[in-house]
Every structure is written in C-alpha cells, then in structure tokens.
Write a protein that holds these residues in place. Structure first.
Motif, mmCIF file in Angstrom:
data_model
loop_
_atom_site.group_PDB
_atom_site.id
_atom_site.type_symbol
_atom_site.label_atom_id
_atom_site.label_comp_id
_atom_site.label_asym_id
_atom_site.label_seq_id
_atom_site.Cartn_x
_atom_site.Cartn_y
_atom_site.Cartn_z
ATOM 1 N N ASN A 70 0.266 -0.911 -0.091
ATOM 2 C CA ASN A 70 0.049 -0.382 0.019
ATOM 3 C C ASN A 70 0.723 1.462 -0.449
ATOM 4 O OD1 ASN A 70 -1.319 2.461 2.011
ATOM 5 N ND2 ASN A 70 -2.663 1.602 0.505
ATOM 6 N N TYR A 71 1.842 1.260 1.118
ATOM 7 C CA TYR A 71 2.951 2.422 0.974
ATOM 8 C C TYR A 71 3.900 2.906 -0.856
ATOM 9 C CZ TYR A 71 6.957 5.258 2.215
ATOM 10 O OH TYR A 71 7.577 5.665 2.546
ATOM 11 N N PHE A 72 4.139 1.717 -1.372
ATOM 12 C CA PHE A 72 3.969 1.762 -2.448
ATOM 13 C C PHE A 72 3.767 2.088 -3.941
ATOM 14 C CE2 PHE A 72 8.097 -0.899 -1.293
ATOM 15 C CZ PHE A 72 8.738 0.386 -0.925
ATOM 16 N N SER A 73 2.137 2.266 -3.246
ATOM 17 C CA SER A 73 0.914 2.369 -4.625
ATOM 18 C C SER A 73 0.396 3.461 -4.947
ATOM 19 C CB SER A 73 -0.525 1.346 -3.969
ATOM 20 O OG SER A 73 0.190 0.610 -4.093
ATOM 21 N N ASP A 74 0.542 3.965 -5.582
ATOM 22 C CA ASP A 74 -0.716 5.232 -5.916
ATOM 23 C C ASP A 74 0.035 6.346 -5.257
ATOM 24 O OD1 ASP A 74 -2.859 3.370 -7.170
ATOM 25 O OD2 ASP A 74 -3.737 3.223 -5.079
ATOM 26 N N ARG A 75 1.573 6.211 -5.791
ATOM 27 C CA ARG A 75 2.300 7.544 -6.093
ATOM 28 C C ARG A 75 2.887 8.358 -6.859
ATOM 29 N NH1 ARG A 75 5.212 8.159 -1.610
ATOM 30 N NH2 ARG A 75 5.053 6.447 0.269
ATOM 31 N N VAL A 76 2.674 9.204 -7.133
ATOM 32 C CA VAL A 76 2.016 9.846 -8.653
ATOM 33 C C VAL A 76 3.550 11.298 -8.032
ATOM 34 C CG1 VAL A 76 0.184 10.021 -9.273
ATOM 35 C CG2 VAL A 76 0.669 12.009 -7.529
#
Length: 344
Positions: A70-76
C-alpha cells in the motif's frame, strides 16, 4: 559488508577496510585487482514487486507486506516551475527519497549483491560497490577461473540488473598497473581499466601513492583560497577565521586517515596550501615560520591533525564504536604500522 545508512559506519571506515585489505595482500607479495561499480539512478530503479519479495524472504508478516504494498501504491510525481504545475505522473518504481524508510528499503533491495559475490570480495556503501581480490598470480586474480573474473561475469548481476533491474552507471577496474586480460561482464562488454578512481571521495591510484588525490585537494583548496584573497577586503578577521575553518579545513580533514600513508613529499604540498590559508586569516608575511603561523590561529599542523584523527579511530575501535569489520586495531594493522613508522 554494507556501510551505507548505518550508525557508526561511513565513507572513511569503508575505505579503510578495503585499503587495508589490499595493502596487506601487497605486503604478502600478492597481485591485487579491484572493480568499482556505480549504479545509475539506483534509488529510482527499485522494482516494487522484487522488493516486496525480498521482504517476504526476510520473514515479514503478510500484514507488513500488505502495508508496504500500500505504501508503494498510487504514488505520483509532478513538476512545479514558475508557478506552473505539471500533470501528475504515476511512479511505478523507486523508493521515496528523503523518506525515513527509503534508505532501509534500498539496503534490503541492494544487499543481494553481497550474496552473489561473497563477503570476502565485496564492500558496499549504499549503491557504490567495490569487488576486489588478491592472489599469488595474475591467473588467480583475474583469468578464468580467477575469482575476479568469476564474479564480474555476474555483471550486470542477477538478480541485480536482470531481476532487480538497475543499470550500471559506471564500471571501472583498477589494478597494480599491470596489463591484465579484459574482464568481461555477462552481457559481453569489457570493463575499462583506469589508473585512478574516485571511491567514496578519495582518489585511489594503482600504486596507492595518493598522488592524484593530493593533487585534487591542492587544486580545490587553492581555488577557494584564491576567491577569499580576491575578496579579503570584505571580511573581518573573525569572518576570515570562520571561513577558513568551515570551507578549507574540512577538505583537508576528510579522509586524512586514509591518505596519511602518502609520502612526505606529497603531504608537504598540502602543508603549503594550509599555510597560505592561515596567512589569509592572519595577514602574516610570507617569511613567517609555520610554527608561528600555527600559534597565531591556535591550530595544529596537518601532521598533528592526521595523527589526532587516527588516534580517535583507534580509541573508538577499543570502545567498540566502529563497524564490525574494524572491530580491533589488527583489522587495519597494516595502516597502523605505516603510520607509526612515519611518526618515528
């Protein structure tokens, strides 16, 4: 064998370990060779799936793995320039730089390199890696099935480049100025042989004379002193003292326990620029004896500074406040011996 992002470790301790091992081998009349590797955009090239797999292999629970996923997900990422903001771009790789977890996660990711090469042949400082070995003959060092050739055929290493997917930014080899056969990597390319290489801020040459490093120190200090002299009318005495203490002395102090084994002829060149810096502070004439210069500013000689820094390393070693690979004075006995001889 990882010195990056760890308390009590640093560039100096890492270089001391590598240098002492090489010097000890040379004392035994052995041939030495080393390969220095720098990875391009290492932090930005971390594959999230492989990193999660690495955490799984270390025994992290499913809840922890889900948290990191989750920490790595959906970063922009986006860019702001002159008040204009670009559109967001998804970040599918890399660990967040500047984050608390970033260095630890990168270490987990990169430390598989040591498993591929073996502890006795490798040392890492974050992504800066050195492979080195020694042997009684050139064949032992390099030629198949020589140790260095065997391990550099892993370059780009699986799982580092093929699975971990990072690219080599620079890969150079340095030896004892002997002509060695080409070292070939897994993709068929030959490594470049060099006479000098900058490793963790210290220039190493094939003869370990530190001539190149001291030449760079001279040039760097001279350019700063030249700037200070050109603007000396703008500085008070207190400002001059502070400027030299903060911009000149750190250059001469960094790694001095490493290059202290250089010849007195080379080290005297550093004394000359050091004295010039003191004259800038004190306005002392060129004919002023160096002992009087030291008294005017209350600073010791560079020789005394190097000796003091080395004794601090020994003291920390006795207290157990150094990395495990420098756990006792015998861990760098070759350097200690040379220093004691120089002092005598």
């Amino acid at each position: 064998m990882q010195s990056g992002f760890r308390a009590g470790h640093g560039c100096t301790s890492s270089t001391l370990k590598v240098l002492n091992n090489i010097l000890t081998a040379i004392d035994k009349k052995q041939y030495c060779a080393a390969v220095f590797i720098d990875l391009a955009k290492a932090f930005d090239s971390v594959n999230h799936h492989i990193l999660i797999g690495g955490l799984d292999s270390l025994g992290f629970s499913n809840d922890c793995l889900a948290w990191f996923t989750n920490y790595f997900s959906d970063r922009v990422h986006c860019v702001k320039s002159e008040g204009l903001l670009s559109g967001p771009l998804a970040v599918s790789m890399g660990v967040p730089q500047g984050s608390i977890l970033g260095p630890t996660l990168f270490s987990v990711y990169i430390n598989d390199v040591a498993l591929a090469a073996g502890e006795s042949l490798i040392h890492l400082y974050a992504d800066d890696t050195v492979l080195y070995t020694s042997g009684p003959s050139l064949d032992t060092v390099n030629n198949p099935p020589g140790e260095l050739q065997c391990h550099t055929t892993l370059l780009p290493w699986p799982p580092i480049a093929l699975e971990i997917q990072v690219k080599l930014n620079d890969c150079s080899s340095i030896d004892r100025c002997l002509h060695l056969p080409n070292i070939t990597t897994l993709d068929g390319s030959d490594l470049e042989y060099v006479d000098n290489y900058k490793f963790l801020g210290v220039w190493l040459d094939c003869k370990l004379s530190f001539q190149t490093h001291i030449k760079h120190l001279q040039s760097k200090v001279k350019s700063r002193i030249g700037f200070l002299f050109c603007n000396k009318a703008s500085f008070t005495h207190a400002a001059k003292y502070t400027l030299v203490k903060l911009t000149i002395l750190p250059i001469l102090d960094f790694g001095d326990v490493i290059y202290k084994i250089a010849s007195n002829t080379l080290l005297n060149k550093l004394d000359a620029v050091y004295h010039c810096a003191i004259r800038f502070v004190t306005k002392a004439p060129y004919t002023t004896h160096h002992c009087d210069l030291y008294a005017l500013v209350g600073w010791p000689s560079l020789h005394t500074r190097r000796q003091s820094h080395w004794l601090q390393v020994i003291y920390k070693t006795l207290l157990g406040k150094v990395p495990p690979y420098l756990s006792s004075p015998s861990s760098f006995g070759r350097l200690s011996f040379q220093f004691s001889v120089a002092n005598d």
